[in-house]
Design a protein around this motif. Structure first.
Motif, PDB file in Angstrom:
ATOM      1  N   LEU A  50      23.005  51.034 -28.680  1.00  0.00           N
ATOM      2  CA  LEU A  50      24.314  51.666 -28.486  1.00  0.00           C
ATOM      3  C   LEU A  50      25.046  51.831 -29.806  1.00  0.00           C
ATOM      4  N   ASP A  51      24.831  50.892 -30.706  1.00  0.00           N
ATOM      5  CA  ASP A  51      25.502  50.923 -32.012  1.00  0.00           C
ATOM      6  C   ASP A  51      24.724  51.752 -33.032  1.00  0.00           C
ATOM      7  N   GLY A  52      23.838  52.600 -32.559  1.00  0.00           N
ATOM      8  CA  GLY A  52      23.149  53.533 -33.443  1.00  0.00           C
ATOM      9  C   GLY A  52      22.028  52.932 -34.255  1.00  0.00           C
ATOM     10  N   GLY A  53      21.452  51.805 -33.788  1.00  0.00           N
ATOM     11  CA  GLY A  53      20.332  51.193 -34.498  1.00  0.00           C
ATOM     12  C   GLY A  53      20.718  50.094 -35.451  1.00  0.00           C
ATOM     13  N   VAL A  54      21.979  49.639 -35.382  1.00  0.00           N
ATOM     14  CA  VAL A  54      22.477  48.577 -36.274  1.00  0.00           C
ATOM     15  C   VAL A  54      22.848  47.367 -35.424  1.00  0.00           C
ATOM     16  N   GLY A  55      22.383  46.174 -35.832  1.00  0.00           N
ATOM     17  CA  GLY A  55      22.718  44.978 -35.069  1.00  0.00           C
ATOM     18  C   GLY A  55      22.399  43.731 -35.842  1.00  0.00           C
ATOM     19  N   GLY A  56      22.534  42.591 -35.160  1.00  0.00           N
ATOM     20  CA  GLY A  56      22.258  41.314 -35.808  1.00  0.00           C
ATOM     21  C   GLY A  56      23.448  40.799 -36.579  1.00  0.00           C
ATOM     22  N   ALA A  57      23.351  39.544 -37.000  1.00  0.00           N
ATOM     23  CA  ALA A  57      24.459  38.899 -37.700  1.00  0.00           C
ATOM     24  C   ALA A  57      24.800  39.606 -39.005  1.00  0.00           C
ATOM     25  N   GLY A  58      23.793  40.195 -39.645  1.00  0.00           N
ATOM     26  CA  GLY A  58      24.042  40.874 -40.911  1.00  0.00           C
ATOM     27  C   GLY A  58      24.239  42.367 -40.779  1.00  0.00           C
ATOM     28  N   ALA A  59      24.470  42.848 -39.549  1.00  0.00           N
ATOM     29  CA  ALA A  59      24.628  44.278 -39.295  1.00  0.00           C
ATOM     30  C   ALA A  59      23.504  45.078 -39.965  1.00  0.00           C
ATOM     31  N   VAL A  60      22.281  44.667 -39.683  1.00  0.00           N
ATOM     32  CA  VAL A  60      21.113  45.297 -40.293  1.00  0.00           C
ATOM     33  C   VAL A  60      20.723  46.533 -39.502  1.00  0.00           C
ATOM     34  N   ARG A  61      20.292  47.568 -40.208  1.00  0.00           N
ATOM     35  CA  ARG A  61      19.838  48.785 -39.541  1.00  0.00           C
ATOM     36  C   ARG A  61      18.339  48.681 -39.300  1.00  0.00           C
ATOM     37  N   VAL A  62      17.930  48.793 -38.026  1.00  0.00           N
ATOM     38  CA  VAL A  62      16.506  48.743 -37.694  1.00  0.00           C
ATOM     39  C   VAL A  62      15.974  50.119 -37.302  1.00  0.00           C
ATOM     40  N   LEU A  63      16.861  51.035 -36.949  1.00  0.00           N
ATOM     41  CA  LEU A  63      16.494  52.412 -36.622  1.00  0.00           C
ATOM     42  C   LEU A  63      17.604  53.339 -37.062  1.00  0.00           C
ATOM     43  N   GLU A  64      17.239  54.547 -37.460  1.00  0.00           N
ATOM     44  CA  GLU A  64      18.253  55.556 -37.737  1.00  0.00           C
ATOM     45  C   GLU A  64      18.848  56.040 -36.418  1.00  0.00           C
ATOM     46  N   GLN A  65      20.105  56.424 -36.446  1.00  0.00           N
ATOM     47  CA  GLN A  65      20.754  56.890 -35.224  1.00  0.00           C
ATOM     48  C   GLN A  65      20.039  58.106 -34.644  1.00  0.00           C
ATOM     49  N   ALA A  66      19.577  59.006 -35.506  1.00  0.00           N
ATOM     50  CA  ALA A  66      18.858  60.187 -35.024  1.00  0.00           C
ATOM     51  C   ALA A  66      17.576  59.802 -34.295  1.00  0.00           C
ATOM     52  N   THR A  67      16.944  58.716 -34.721  1.00  0.00           N
ATOM     53  CA  THR A  67      15.727  58.250 -34.064  1.00  0.00           C
ATOM     54  C   THR A  67      16.037  57.726 -32.671  1.00  0.00           C
ATOM     55  N   VAL A  68      17.123  56.964 -32.541  1.00  0.00           N
ATOM     56  CA  VAL A  68      17.538  56.480 -31.225  1.00  0.00           C
ATOM     57  C   VAL A  68      17.848  57.651 -30.299  1.00  0.00           C
TER      58      VAL A  68
END
Length: 368
Positions: A248-266
């Motif tokens: 929901l947050d566009g591929g960003v999460g975790g305690a360090g607000a790490v990006r695991v996917l680009e929003q366009a990919t989601v």
């Protein structure tokens, strides 16, 4: 550390009485379950029923989005194209007329190959990766690829998983851990249950011939520990909810607000791939497929009972797992819903229950 303290419903613009009605449906069903609802990133519900918050449920097909998103990650990096033939990375798959099946067609359940040896035949060997691959190589198409969707219950994960393994050079369970789970701090989500966590697994229950057969297979230690990408994710409702919040947050999460996917990919994974009202030939009713997810929205089929609820938004995305476990997110309402149970339902009972709980929750959110 994520704070799992529930917020008051009024703080999140949710009607308390209607939320209580949703909880009563869960209590009345009985059994072992975990239920987590996030609203705008805050905890609305974090409840357990006859279990602990860290007990691990077999999620059936509710785990399918993970292998799909690994494929989308490789496409994002340019390591494959979704329109590549599966046989480009896995030449043996081309046997018996399957050379034209593309990765995208598998993601959309349009490969023309819903199973290798029938549902029961696939289930009996699903704990053996090599035997499952050999069965897929020997299988013939049931229909031309790219035509009508036909749900690939088990084959889906082995086809995509072998593509991931060959393209990345890494087993899918290790790639999932490295790229998504560890960066997000999801320690209670596993593709293949580690032996040391066996004491936390939740056994399935359920009667009838189908329920007894499923229990006999899935409650085995060998099955739970196996890498079965279409069905074998063991998880808590908390970790599954945190993963959907990341999407929901566009591929960003975790305690360090790490990006695991680009929003366009989601967004590409969520993009609808079926026409409105199109019937899935395996499920025998309409399914609004995306490219790794099922989508919400009202079904117009007379027997339809959408598991995300009749009130679900067309933009909602997630996946049902044998009407035993489910996870979904609704971007229009800022909602994440994960509901994991031990109950193998008879007939459509599980789908009707999921639908009723979802609609009670959605009504609570809309009435607030």
């Amino acid at each position: 550390m994520f704070d799992w303290t529930e917020r008051e419903p009024q703080e999140l613009a949710v009607a308390p009485d209607r939320l209580a009605a949703a909880l009563q449906l869960v209590r009345a069903r009985g059994g072992t379950a975990q239920l987590v609802v996030l609203k705008d990133g805050a905890v609305l519900l974090d409840r357990t029923f006859d279990c602990a918050p860290d007990d691990l449920f077999w999620t059936f097909s509710a785990g399918k989005p993970f292998i799909a998103l690994l494929v989308h990650l490789l496409a994002q990096r340019g390591e494959l194209s979704l329109d590549d033939p599966v046989a480009r990375s896995w030449p043996g798959f081309a046997a018996r007329g399957k050379g034209g099946v593309t990765v995208r067609q598998v993601l959309q359940h349009r490969s023309g190959l819903s199973s290798a040896r029938g549902m029961l035949g696939d289930a009996l060997v699903m704990a053996d990766w090599d035997r499952s691959l050999r069965a897929l190589e020997r299988a013939r198409l049931r229909r031309p690829p790219g035509t009508a969707p036909a749900y690939q219950a088990i084959a889906y994960g082995f086809i995509l998983g072998e593509v991931v393994r060959r393209v990345s050079g890494t087993p899918p369970e290790q790639l999932l851990r490295r790229e998504f789970l560890d960066p997000l701090g999801l320690d209670d989500l596993h593709l293949g249950l580690p032996d040391e966590l066996w004491h936390r697994h939740v056994p399935l229950r359920g009667g009838g011939p189908r329920g007894r057969a499923t229990r006999a297979i899935v409650n085995r230690r060998a099955t739970r520990r196996a890498v079965i990408p279409a069905a074998g994710v063991s998880a808590t409702a908390r970790d599954l909810a945190r993963f959907y919040q990341t999407l929901l947050d566009g591929g960003v999460g975790g305690a360090g607000a790490v990006r695991v996917l680009e929003q366009a990919t989601v967004l590409e994974a969520r993009r609808r791939s079926t026409a409105e009202g199109e019937i899935d030939l395996r499920i025998k009713r309409p399914v609004r497929w995306a490219q790794g997810f099922q989508l919400g929205g009202l079904s117009t089929h007379p027997t339809g009972r959408p598991v995300m609820g009749r009130l679900s938004a067309p933009e909602a995305f997630g996946h049902n797992g044998s009407s035993c476990c489910i996870g979904w997110a609704d971007p229009t309402r800022g909602l994440v819903f994960t509901y994991l149970t031990d109950a193998l339902p008879r007939g459509r009972e599980g789908a009707h229950h999921f639908s009723a709980v979802a609609d009670a929750l959605l009504t609570a959110c809309d009435a607030g």
